[in-house]
Enzyme design. Structure first.
Site, PDB file in Angstrom:
ATOM      1  N   LYS A   1       0.269   5.390   3.526  1.00 41.98           N
ATOM      2  CA  LYS A   1       0.258   4.755   4.848  1.00 41.98           C
ATOM      3  C   LYS A   1       1.643   4.758   5.482  1.00 41.98           C
ATOM      4  CE  LYS A   1      -4.010   3.830   4.122  1.00 41.98           C
ATOM      5  NZ  LYS A   1      -5.121   4.348   4.900  1.00 41.98           N
TER       6      LYS A   1
ATOM      7  N   CYS B   1     -14.516   0.977   5.348  1.00 48.30           N
ATOM      8  CA  CYS B   1     -15.681   1.098   6.230  1.00 48.30           C
ATOM      9  C   CYS B   1     -16.415   2.418   6.046  1.00 48.30           C
ATOM     10  CB  CYS B   1     -15.278   0.910   7.680  1.00 48.30           C
ATOM     11  SG  CYS B   1     -14.831  -0.787   8.061  1.00 48.30           S
TER      12      CYS B   1
ATOM     13  N   ARG C   1      -2.982  -4.345   0.929  1.00 46.31           N
ATOM     14  CA  ARG C   1      -1.909  -4.243   1.911  1.00 46.31           C
ATOM     15  C   ARG C   1      -1.629  -5.611   2.526  1.00 46.31           C
ATOM     16  NH1 ARG C   1      -3.345  -2.179   6.061  1.00 46.31           N
ATOM     17  NH2 ARG C   1      -5.505  -1.684   5.559  1.00 46.31           N
TER      18      ARG C   1
HETATM   19  P1  GTP Z   1      -9.941   2.983   2.922  1.00 53.13           P
HETATM   20  O1  GTP Z   1      -9.762   3.761   1.676  1.00 53.13           O
HETATM   21  O2  GTP Z   1      -9.688   1.503   2.758  1.00 53.13           O
HETATM   22  O3  GTP Z   1      -9.263   3.529   4.128  1.00 53.13           O
HETATM   23  O4  GTP Z   1     -11.509   2.936   3.273  1.00 53.13           O
HETATM   24  P2  GTP Z   1     -12.713   3.947   3.375  1.00 53.13           P
HETATM   25  O5  GTP Z   1     -13.099   4.039   4.810  1.00 53.13           O
HETATM   26  O6  GTP Z   1     -12.509   5.202   2.618  1.00 53.13           O
HETATM   27  O7  GTP Z   1     -13.791   3.044   2.669  1.00 53.13           O
HETATM   28  P3  GTP Z   1     -14.915   3.390   1.658  1.00 53.13           P
HETATM   29  O8  GTP Z   1     -15.635   4.667   1.953  1.00 53.13           O
HETATM   30  O9  GTP Z   1     -14.386   3.284   0.294  1.00 53.13           O
HETATM   31  O10 GTP Z   1     -15.858   2.141   2.009  1.00 53.13           O
HETATM   32  C1  GTP Z   1     -16.530   1.508   1.030  1.00 53.13           C
HETATM   33  C2  GTP Z   1     -17.441   0.430   1.573  1.00 53.13           C
HETATM   34  O11 GTP Z   1     -18.254   0.911   2.634  1.00 53.13           O
HETATM   35  C3  GTP Z   1     -18.376   0.013   0.485  1.00 53.13           C
HETATM   36  O12 GTP Z   1     -18.573  -1.371   0.597  1.00 53.13           O
HETATM   37  C4  GTP Z   1     -19.645   0.779   0.802  1.00 53.13           C
HETATM   38  O13 GTP Z   1     -20.765   0.171   0.268  1.00 53.13           O
HETATM   39  C5  GTP Z   1     -19.636   0.764   2.317  1.00 53.13           C
HETATM   40  N1  GTP Z   1     -20.373   1.898   2.911  1.00 53.13           N
HETATM   41  C6  GTP Z   1     -19.978   3.179   2.968  1.00 53.13           C
HETATM   42  N2  GTP Z   1     -20.885   3.952   3.596  1.00 53.13           N
HETATM   43  C7  GTP Z   1     -21.867   3.112   3.988  1.00 53.13           C
HETATM   44  C8  GTP Z   1     -23.090   3.299   4.702  1.00 53.13           C
HETATM   45  O14 GTP Z   1     -23.454   4.392   5.133  1.00 53.13           O
HETATM   46  N3  GTP Z   1     -23.849   2.186   4.907  1.00 53.13           N
HETATM   47  C9  GTP Z   1     -23.474   0.945   4.478  1.00 53.13           C
HETATM   48  N4  GTP Z   1     -24.257  -0.091   4.738  1.00 53.13           N
HETATM   49  N5  GTP Z   1     -22.328   0.746   3.785  1.00 53.13           N
HETATM   50  C10 GTP Z   1     -21.546   1.805   3.552  1.00 53.13           C
HETATM   51  C1  SPV Z   2      -6.507   1.412   3.465  1.00 52.25           C
HETATM   52  O1  SPV Z   2      -6.330   0.182   3.354  1.00 52.25           O
HETATM   53  O2  SPV Z   2      -6.832   1.940   4.553  1.00 52.25           O
HETATM   54  C2  SPV Z   2      -6.365   2.285   2.291  1.00 52.25           C
HETATM   55  C3  SPV Z   2      -5.883   1.704   1.041  1.00 52.25           C
HETATM   56  O3  SPV Z   2      -6.629   3.467   2.398  1.00 52.25           O
HETATM   57  S1  SPV Z   2      -4.153   1.526   0.970  1.00 52.25           S
HETATM   58  O4  SPV Z   2      -3.598   2.791   0.491  1.00 52.25           O
HETATM   59  O5  SPV Z   2      -3.849   0.454   0.027  1.00 52.25           O
HETATM   60  O6  SPV Z   2      -3.622   1.229   2.264  1.00 52.25           O
HETATM   61 MN    MN Z   3      -7.227   4.041   4.500  1.00 54.54          MN
END
Ligand code: GTP
Ligand code: SPV
Ligand code: MN
Length: 609
Positions: free
Chosen positions: A230, A274, A70
């Site tokens: 989004k 996150c 993004r």
């Molecule tokens: P968007 O799709 O961008 O909105 O993000 P999301 O919040 O769905 O992110 P996602 O779950 O894909 O986050 C992935 C990142 O978070 C990776 O780098 C993982 O390793 C890290 N991660 C997820 N859960 C944990 C956890 O419990 N502990 C740690 N240390 N890292 C975590």
């Molecule tokens: C985010 O960035 O929070 C996502 C991925 O979930 S995107 O759909 O590219 O915005």
């Molecule tokens: Mn997202």
């Protein structure tokens, strides 16, 4: 194909005049269309078909290195009055933006096909559902949209039937659609050869909240281009939600069943990359699974929530798929995500193995000896830089997720018992604490901070304030958005309890203090037992924290001393935290709700005390 819906027909004609594509194709959303378009993308070198035995009906795409996430500094909210946009968004006058963009869109689809994609966010028969129509010159967008939303013929006939007065689901926006215009901004002159990922260095992701329109120019990636996500389900929907008394949030929704067989739902707002996808489909550790704890998934990114007649907040996931971060996803960290993408999936910017499958950093302990990296070059473990882009993503149908919740498409949604806020914080923030009230919870969410990730480009590294993980997704003034939270608090009889979590705290050597992933169930267990009033807690200046005795560390190599470290409250760190929170709150100005200001004043008093 065309339509009996006159305003839609007229809009598509106008867009055709403006963008001048070689031809126009109406997406019907069928399997046949998927087969044709994925083959077309393979023929053009956009897609690589993965090994049919290892990963049936799945494809790899590599984007241009300049188009990988993004673009927040190119994202605009075009409200009539700049004051309605607020200090956290880029504002542009709507008429001026259209004047600026029209010449760019003019002829932008020359040499390409314009696809018309009717899509529906939310169950087709939900009063909350929103119908949009995206016109795009990217076939990659069409096939991704087919995974992420309901698209094509059923949506179009619903829209036509509504407009003709044949059906009425009480849908807000009855018979209307949100027009979503998208081009990669790379017209082809006759005879000009195409590139595998056309896009434009100049990018505009523009939203017109008052007229409910989206114009996106120059990018083919993710949230910039899949406009249902989004742009519609958060930025436009948040403005509608504010007006109509509901909420559009950047939240996962999970179901959790305790050993007594009681099922509850939790929603969590964490900033991009996150851990929403990970938490949404986590597998509880063996000790808890054996006792009967079970987690199921409704959504991993977006929740629409409304005050339900039953006196609680209900939530639906408006999406149908996962667009998840690939790096770090493995059978160790998220087996349900891994199983969701076993077939019928699209991978963008990951590595390609010699046997035609995908790989990314963190998928296995040992990297393959040779790959083609996300830029299309040979890669070995000795190569400089990772094989996958840090924001590489998989697109996979939610229906393929082994732990999908049976209620995930229920138009009536599910009743939410707890909200979690949280970000990536190396220090300061304990593993978990509970707010003292709804207002206090809204305050905690409003000053949430997180270390920035690769999900958006061009951001300064460090902690940034990200209210309710919605900073880049609020379609209007952040102060009015926080007021909506306060207002919802007065409309719902039985409000969810609000917590803050942080899986990312580190020790002085940079090691995680908490194992995270599946073990986060242990935190969820405490959250639920607090939400139902089964267990006490310890009052601190920031809120209520668990007593060690109530924290389920059974089977985990995690001592009381470790617990105290991850729960530590350092008043010096908090003095700094409160000062930087203030810098952000000051930016909000007059529209900061009085309740938030009061909660902040109360926190400062407690820290002194
Ligand atoms: P968007 O799709 O961008 O909105 O993000 P999301 O919040 O769905 O992110 P996602 O779950 O894909 O986050 C992935 C990142 O978070 C990776 O780098 C993982 O390793 C890290 N991660 C997820 N859960 C944990 C956890 O419990 N502990 C740690 N240390 N890292 C975590
Ligand atoms: C985010 O960035 O929070 C996502 C991925 O979930 S995107 O759909 O590219 O915005
Ligand atoms: Mn997202």
């Amino acid at each position: 194909m065309s339509t009996t819906h006159e305003p839609l027909k007229q809009w598509v004609e106008e867009m055709t005049q403006l963008c001048q594509p070689d031809n126009v194709v109406w997406s019907d959303g069928s399997q046949n269309e998927w087969d044709t378009l994925t083959q077309l993308l393979c023929d053009k070198g956009v897609f690589t078909r993965l090994n049919e035995e290892k990963r049936p009906n799945s494809f790899l795409a590599r984007s241009a290195p300049s188009d990988v996430a993004r673009v927040e500094d190119r994202t605009y909210i075009c409200s009539e009055d700049e004051a309605d946009c607020g200090p956290t968004n880029n504002w542009y006058d709507p008429a001026a933006m259209k004047e600026l963009l029209k010449p760019k869109f003019k002829g932008s689809m020359k040499g390409r096909t314009m696809y018309v994609i009717p899509f529906c966010m939310g169950p087709l028969d939900s009063p909350l559902a929103k119908i949009g129509v995206e016109v795009t010159d990217s076939a990659y967008v069409v096939v991704n949209m087919r995974i992420m939303a309901k698209i094509g013929a059923p949506v179009l006939s619903r829209l036509e039937d509504e407009a003709a007065g044949k059906v009425d689901f009480g849908r807000d926006g009855h018979g209307t659609f949100v027009p979503c215009l998208h081009t990669v901004g790379a017209p082809l002159e006759p005879g000009q050869e195409d590139v595998s990922w056309p896009c434009n260095e100049d990018k505009y992701i523009s939203h017109f909240p008052e007229t409910q329109e989206i114009w996106s120019y120059g990018s083919g990636y993710g949230g910039n281009a899949l406009l249902g996500k989004k742009c519609l389900a958060l930025r436009i929907a948040s403005t509608i939600a504010k007006k109509n008394g509901w909420m559009a949030e950047h939240m996962l929704i999970l179901g959790i069943e305790n050993p007594e067989g009681e099922k509850r739902y939790i929603s969590a707002a964490f900033p991009s990359a996150c851990g929403k996808t990970n938490l949404a489909m986590l597998v509880p550790p063996k000790e808890l699974t054996d006792k009967g704890w079970k987690v199921t998934t409704i959504g991993d990114d977006i929740a629409w929530l409304w005050p339900h007649a039953d006196g609680t907040l209900h939530a639906i996931n408006p999406e149908c798929g996962w667009f998840g971060v690939a790096p770090g996803t493995s059978y160790e960290t998220n087996p349900n995500a891994m199983d969701s993408m076993l077939e019928n999936a699209i991978f963008t910017n990951v590595g390609l193995t010699d046997d035609g499958d995908v790989w990314w950093e963190g998928m296995t302990d040992e990297a393959p000896a040779h790959l083609i990296d996300w830029k299309g070059n040979d890669w070995t473990p000795e190569s400089e830089g990772p094989s996958s882009h840090p924001n590489a993503r998989f697109t996979a149908p939610a229906s393929q997720c082994p732990c999908i919740d049976p209620e995930w498409t229920n138009p009536d949604g599910v009743s939410i018992d707890a909200f979690l806020f949280g970000g990536r914080r190396e220090s300061t923030m304990p593993l978990v604490f509970q707010s003292k009230s709804w207002e206090h919870g809204a305050f905690i969410g409003s000053v949430m901070g997180s270390e920035v990730t690769a999900a958006a480009i061009g951001l300064k590294p460090g902690v940034r304030r990200d209210p309710m993980a919605m900073l880049p997704f609020i379609g209007y003034h952040v102060g009015d958005y926080l007021q909506n939270w306060i207002d919802i608090g007065n409309k719902v009889e039985k409000l969810p309890a609000i917590f803050n979590t942080n899986w990312f705290r580190k020790d002085a050597d940079g090691k995680w203090l908490w194992p995270g992933f599946g073990d986060n169930t242990r935190v969820l267990e405490w959250v639920l037992r607090r939400a139902t009033g089964e267990v006490g807690g310890k009052e601190t200046f920031i809120g209520t924290v668990p007593n060690w005795e109530d924290f389920n560390a059974e089977g985990l190599d995690f001592s009381e001393e470790d617990f105290n470290k991850v729960m530590d409250l350092d008043k010096e760190e908090w003095a700094e935290e409160i000062a930087t929170q203030q810098e952000f709150l000051d930016k909000i100005g007059d529209k900061l709700p009085a309740e938030i200001a009061q909660e902040r004043a109360a926190l400062i008093e407690r820290v002194k005390g």
